[in-house]
Design a protein around this motif. Structure first.
Motif, PDB file in Angstrom:
ATOM      1  N   ASP A 121      56.642  55.134  19.195  1.00  0.00           N
ATOM      2  CA  ASP A 121      57.928  55.679  19.632  1.00  0.00           C
ATOM      3  C   ASP A 121      57.751  57.054  20.264  1.00  0.00           C
ATOM      4  O   ASP A 121      58.309  57.355  21.320  1.00  0.00           O
ATOM      5  N   VAL A 124      55.943  56.728  23.767  1.00  0.00           N
ATOM      6  CA  VAL A 124      56.830  56.317  24.857  1.00  0.00           C
ATOM      7  C   VAL A 124      57.767  57.460  25.234  1.00  0.00           C
ATOM      8  O   VAL A 124      58.014  57.720  26.418  1.00  0.00           O
ATOM      9  N   ALA A 125      58.305  58.169  24.212  1.00  0.00           N
ATOM     10  CA  ALA A 125      59.251  59.257  24.475  1.00  0.00           C
ATOM     11  C   ALA A 125      58.612  60.399  25.255  1.00  0.00           C
ATOM     12  O   ALA A 125      59.265  61.015  26.112  1.00  0.00           O
ATOM     13  N   PRO A 129      58.882  58.889  29.448  1.00  0.00           N
ATOM     14  CA  PRO A 129      60.289  59.175  29.112  1.00  0.00           C
ATOM     15  C   PRO A 129      61.299  58.365  29.918  1.00  0.00           C
ATOM     16  O   PRO A 129      62.382  58.048  29.415  1.00  0.00           O
ATOM     17  N   TYR A 132      61.879  55.036  28.233  1.00  0.00           N
ATOM     18  CA  TYR A 132      62.135  55.076  26.785  1.00  0.00           C
ATOM     19  C   TYR A 132      63.345  54.230  26.378  1.00  0.00           C
ATOM     20  O   TYR A 132      63.261  53.423  25.448  1.00  0.00           O
ATOM     21  N   THR A 133      64.444  54.414  27.059  1.00  0.00           N
ATOM     22  CA  THR A 133      65.676  53.689  26.686  1.00  0.00           C
ATOM     23  C   THR A 133      65.488  52.184  26.788  1.00  0.00           C
ATOM     24  O   THR A 133      65.956  51.425  25.923  1.00  0.00           O
TER      25      THR A 133
END
Length: 322
Positions: A121, A124-125, A129, A132-133
């Motif tokens: 997590d 990816v963030a 970025p 990410y969503t």
């Protein structure tokens, strides 16, 4: 003969901590406080993540399941340890010993897998970025969490059933404060090479490989952080994963010391101390290091406190008005 040996081991004597009588009471109350703080701290996280809309994100969702794992681990180990401290040793049935090992191993395996998912997590963030969503949607998060728990429960069940099929001798004393793997295997008078091979294979799949994934992910994270031009941006981004990295270092560091360093020349007192770090200290530090220092969680706590105070004030005002 096999059935006789198996049935002869019905009672297990756990020696626990052989501490001087003068400090036993102090250690007892210290561990009791640790247990209460661990359970309350992790329950607070689960409650906040469940009811605060500002915490409905993948990172806190994984964190709440890590808290469930920590409560399971602490509840499996500490009550029996407290009993062993007060009685200098504790007596439990062989089936209870195997059950304790099962839940201990489930919580440890789930912790390894959840820490890996939480690392992904953060990867990816920070590194991707813009994706990410889409990548960390809640459908994917639910699948990852369910997979972690199903794998932990099923794989550890296979190992536990294999251990329970061993032949055990009349020796029933375990010089430890809980029923760990190798102390249990030492009670067996049959060949344990297959069990040890199974443990090595499962450890490689669910401990070593997740640890390798975490290391590789943090290499990419650190490279991405150093590519940022702004120092303040670097500090802000690194702060989002520093707590997780701290927990990973403590957790995996103690696991490596206990299970990978050869036991020859390593006293049981050192083993017990190292075991305390990942069975008692880590569940306590997770809500403190990873969560309670977090700005979002502090704001959620403040909102709940203010809500409760307002509710109490209105209730008292209504009583006085009537």
């Amino acid at each position: 003969m096999d059935g006789k040996n198996r049935s002869s081991l019905t009672i297990i004597h756990l020696l626990g901590f052989q501490t001087p009588h003068s400090i036993t009471l102090l250690i007892f109350f210290l561990l009791l406080i640790v247990y209460c703080v661990t359970v309350c701290g992790n329950l607070l996280i689960i409650t906040l993540v469940s009811y605060s809309k500002s915490l409905h994100s993948p990172m806190y969702f994984f964190l709440s399941h890590l808290s469930i794992s920590d409560i399971l681990l602490a509840t499996d180990i500490l009550p029996n340890t407290l009993h062993a401290l007060s009685m200098k040793k504790t007596i439990m049935s062989f089936s209870d010993c195997i059950t304790q090992f099962y839940f201990f191993d489930v919580s440890e395996t789930s912790e390894c897998l959840l820490l890996t998912v939480m690392c992904y997590d953060r990867y990816v963030a920070i590194c991707k970025p813009l994706h990410y969503t889409l990548a960390m949607n809640f459908q994917f998060c639910y699948k990852m969490v369910i997979t972690c728990w199903v794998l932990s429960v099923s794989i550890v069940l296979i190992l536990t059933l294999t251990i329970s099929q061993l032949t055990f001798c009349d020796l029933n004393v375990i010089d430890h404060f809980f029923c760990d793997l190798y102390p249990i295997l030492q009670l067996s008078c049959s060949d344990t090479s297959f069990v040890q091979l199974e443990v090595t294979l499962l450890s490689s799949l669910f401990v070593v490989i997740p640890f390798f994934i975490i290391i590789v992910s943090y290499v990419y994270i650190i490279i991405t952080i150093f590519k940022m031009s702004s120092i303040s941006s670097r500090q802000r981004v690194f702060s989002t994963c520093s707590s997780h990295l701290t927990i990973v270092c403590i957790y995996y560091g103690t696991l490596l010391c206990v299970y990978l360093i050869p036991s020859r020349g390593k006293s049981w007192d050192i083993t017990k101390f190292l075991s305390l770090l990942y069975t008692v200290a880590t569940p306590l530090m997770n809500p403190i290091i990873y969560s309670l220092r977090n700005k979002d969680l502090k704001e959620a706590v403040d909102k709940i406190i203010h809500y409760c105070l307002d509710l109490l004030w209105h209730k008292q005002h209504n009583v006085l008005s009537n």
